[in-house]
Design a protein around this motif. Sequence first.
Motif, short mmCIF file in Angstrom:
data_model
loop_
_atom_site.label_atom_id
_atom_site.label_comp_id
_atom_site.label_asym_id
_atom_site.label_seq_id
_atom_site.Cartn_x
_atom_site.Cartn_y
_atom_site.Cartn_z
N ALA A 188 0.84 -1.20 0.00
CA ALA A 188 0.00 0.00 0.00
C ALA A 188 0.87 1.24 0.00
O ALA A 188 1.88 1.31 0.70
N ARG A 189 0.45 2.26 -0.76
CA ARG A 189 1.17 3.52 -0.80
C ARG A 189 0.20 4.69 -0.65
O ARG A 189 0.11 5.57 -1.50
N ASP A 190 -0.53 4.69 0.46
CA ASP A 190 -1.43 5.81 0.74
C ASP A 190 -0.66 7.12 0.86
O ASP A 190 -1.19 8.19 0.57
N ASP A 191 0.60 7.02 1.29
CA ASP A 191 1.39 8.24 1.46
C ASP A 191 1.62 8.97 0.16
O ASP A 191 1.65 10.21 0.12
N LEU A 192 1.76 8.24 -0.94
CA LEU A 192 1.96 8.88 -2.24
C LEU A 192 0.72 9.65 -2.67
O LEU A 192 0.82 10.70 -3.30
N LEU A 193 -0.45 9.12 -2.31
CA LEU A 193 -1.69 9.80 -2.67
C LEU A 193 -1.80 11.14 -1.96
O LEU A 193 -2.13 12.17 -2.57
N HIS A 194 -1.48 11.19 -0.69
CA HIS A 194 -1.58 12.43 0.07
C HIS A 194 -0.47 13.43 -0.32
O HIS A 194 -0.71 14.63 -0.37
N SER A 195 0.72 12.92 -0.60
CA SER A 195 1.79 13.84 -1.02
C SER A 195 1.50 14.42 -2.39
O SER A 195 1.79 15.60 -2.65
N HIS A 196 0.89 13.64 -3.29
CA HIS A 196 0.55 14.17 -4.60
C HIS A 196 -0.58 15.18 -4.51
O HIS A 196 -0.62 16.15 -5.27
N LEU A 197 -1.50 14.98 -3.56
CA LEU A 197 -2.56 15.97 -3.34
C LEU A 197 -1.95 17.30 -2.92
O LEU A 197 -2.37 18.37 -3.41
N ALA A 198 -0.95 17.27 -2.04
CA ALA A 198 -0.30 18.51 -1.63
C ALA A 198 0.38 19.20 -2.81
O ALA A 198 0.36 20.44 -2.92
N THR A 199 0.94 18.42 -3.73
CA THR A 199 1.56 18.99 -4.91
C THR A 199 0.53 19.65 -5.82
O THR A 199 0.74 20.76 -6.33
N LEU A 200 -0.60 18.99 -6.03
CA LEU A 200 -1.65 19.56 -6.88
C LEU A 200 -2.23 20.83 -6.28
O LEU A 200 -2.54 21.79 -7.01
N GLN A 201 -2.37 20.87 -4.96
CA GLN A 201 -2.99 22.03 -4.33
C GLN A 201 -2.11 23.27 -4.37
O GLN A 201 -2.59 24.37 -4.11
N GLN A 202 -0.84 23.11 -4.72
CA GLN A 202 0.01 24.28 -4.89
C GLN A 202 -0.45 25.12 -6.08
O GLN A 202 -0.36 26.35 -6.06
N THR A 204 -3.63 24.25 -7.74
CA THR A 204 -5.09 24.20 -7.72
C THR A 204 -5.53 23.97 -6.27
O THR A 204 -5.63 22.82 -5.82
N PRO A 205 -5.78 25.03 -5.52
CA PRO A 205 -6.08 24.89 -4.09
C PRO A 205 -7.31 24.03 -3.79
O PRO A 205 -7.40 23.43 -2.72
N ASP A 206 -8.27 23.97 -4.72
CA ASP A 206 -9.49 23.21 -4.45
C ASP A 206 -9.40 21.76 -4.93
O ASP A 206 -10.41 21.06 -5.01
N ALA A 207 -8.20 21.28 -5.27
CA ALA A 207 -8.04 19.89 -5.68
C ALA A 207 -8.38 18.95 -4.53
O ALA A 207 -8.13 19.25 -3.36
N SER A 208 -8.95 17.80 -4.87
CA SER A 208 -9.38 16.83 -3.86
C SER A 208 -8.56 15.55 -3.99
O SER A 208 -7.76 15.39 -4.92
#
Length: 330
Positions: A188-202, A204-208
Motif C-alpha cells: 500500500a502507498r497511501d502516502d503517495l496519494l496524500h503527497s501528490h494531493l499537496a503537490t496539486l494544491q500548490q 489548484t487549491p481546491d483539488a481533492s
Amino acid sequence: MSQPKLPDIDALLHIPQLAVQNANAISGPHSWGHPGPTHFTGQMTALERKLGADFGLHFVAVGIISHGYQTQTNGDYVQRFNLSRNPVGKDGSTCAIVEEGRIHLQLSLVYGLQLDTARKAASDETLDALAQQVGHTLATLRIAGGSILPGRSALKPRLIRLADGQDDRATQFRHLRRYLMPGYALVARDDLLHSHLATLQQDTPDASLLDAWLDQSRLNHIPTHDDGNTVWQQQRGSGTGWIVPLPVGYGAISPLYEAGTVAGTRDDCTPVRFVESLYSLGQWLSPHRLHDYRQLLWYPTHDAASGVYRCRNDYQAATQTEHDTVGVTA
C-alpha cells in the motif's frame, strides 16, 4: 479511530508458484488488471472455513507476490477483453454478451497465522504436514474467481514458526524472500496519494483526493512548446516505481439491515448493508526491497462507527519504524 495495525502472528505459511486460470481482471468499478487485496483476503477467509475450526490455524493476513500474468485482451492502443459467446436462448436467438475480464496469474501467497496451543507446541514434521494439507485444500478453491491449476513447481508449501526476537524474525524473513523472487510484491502507498494531493494544491487549491488519485492513475498528455511547435508529452502523475490504482475495500452507503429484511440477498441469516468501493494507491516492489514481513502482509479491518471495511498494509509504518531504528542505532 486509531490507525489499525497488523495483529500479532505466530507463523508464516508460504504457498509457492500457484497457476491461476481465468481470474477476475475487473478489480473494481474504475480499474482493471491484477485482482486487488480484497480478492485474496476473501479467499483467505474461505480457506480457513474450509479447513475448519479444529484445524488449529487462524488466518490473519496474506501477502501477494506476482511472478507473471497474461491478461485476456486484444488490441494495440485500446485494449478489449476477449469475450466468450454464450449459448443461444430457448427461442434460438443470440444471448446478450456480458463483459467478463479474465487474467491468467502465476503467483505466490504468504499467509500470516495465529496458532492454537496445540499447534504452537507441535513438531516441525507436524507443521510440515499441516502445510501440505493446506496446499491441497487451497487447490480445491478459487482465487478471484479463477481456477487453480495443478502445480508445476518443485517447491512445496512451508509453515515457518516465527522466532521470539525481532532480529531472528528478520533473519527468517530474509530466507523466505529468496523463494519469492523473481516477482513483485503488492504493498500500500497511501502516502503517495496524500503527497501528490499537496503537490496539486500548490497550483489548484481546491483539488481533492479524487483529483490526486485520478492524476496518478492515468496518462496525462501535456503540451509543451519547442521553437513555436507544440509537442505533446505523456506523463503519469509523479513519483517513481510501478504505482497502480488499487481497490482496498468498501464503505457503507446504507444502515446495517437485520438478517432477512432485504429481498434478494444471498441468505436470510446474515445482516446486510449496501456499500461502494474504496480506492487508494498501491505499488509493486521486488521482494528483496522488503525487510520485514509486516511490509508484505494485507489484513482486513472494520470500523463499525464509519461503516468502513478496508484491507490495510503496514508497508509505510514498518518502513518508518525501520528508519527510526536505524537512526537510533547510528
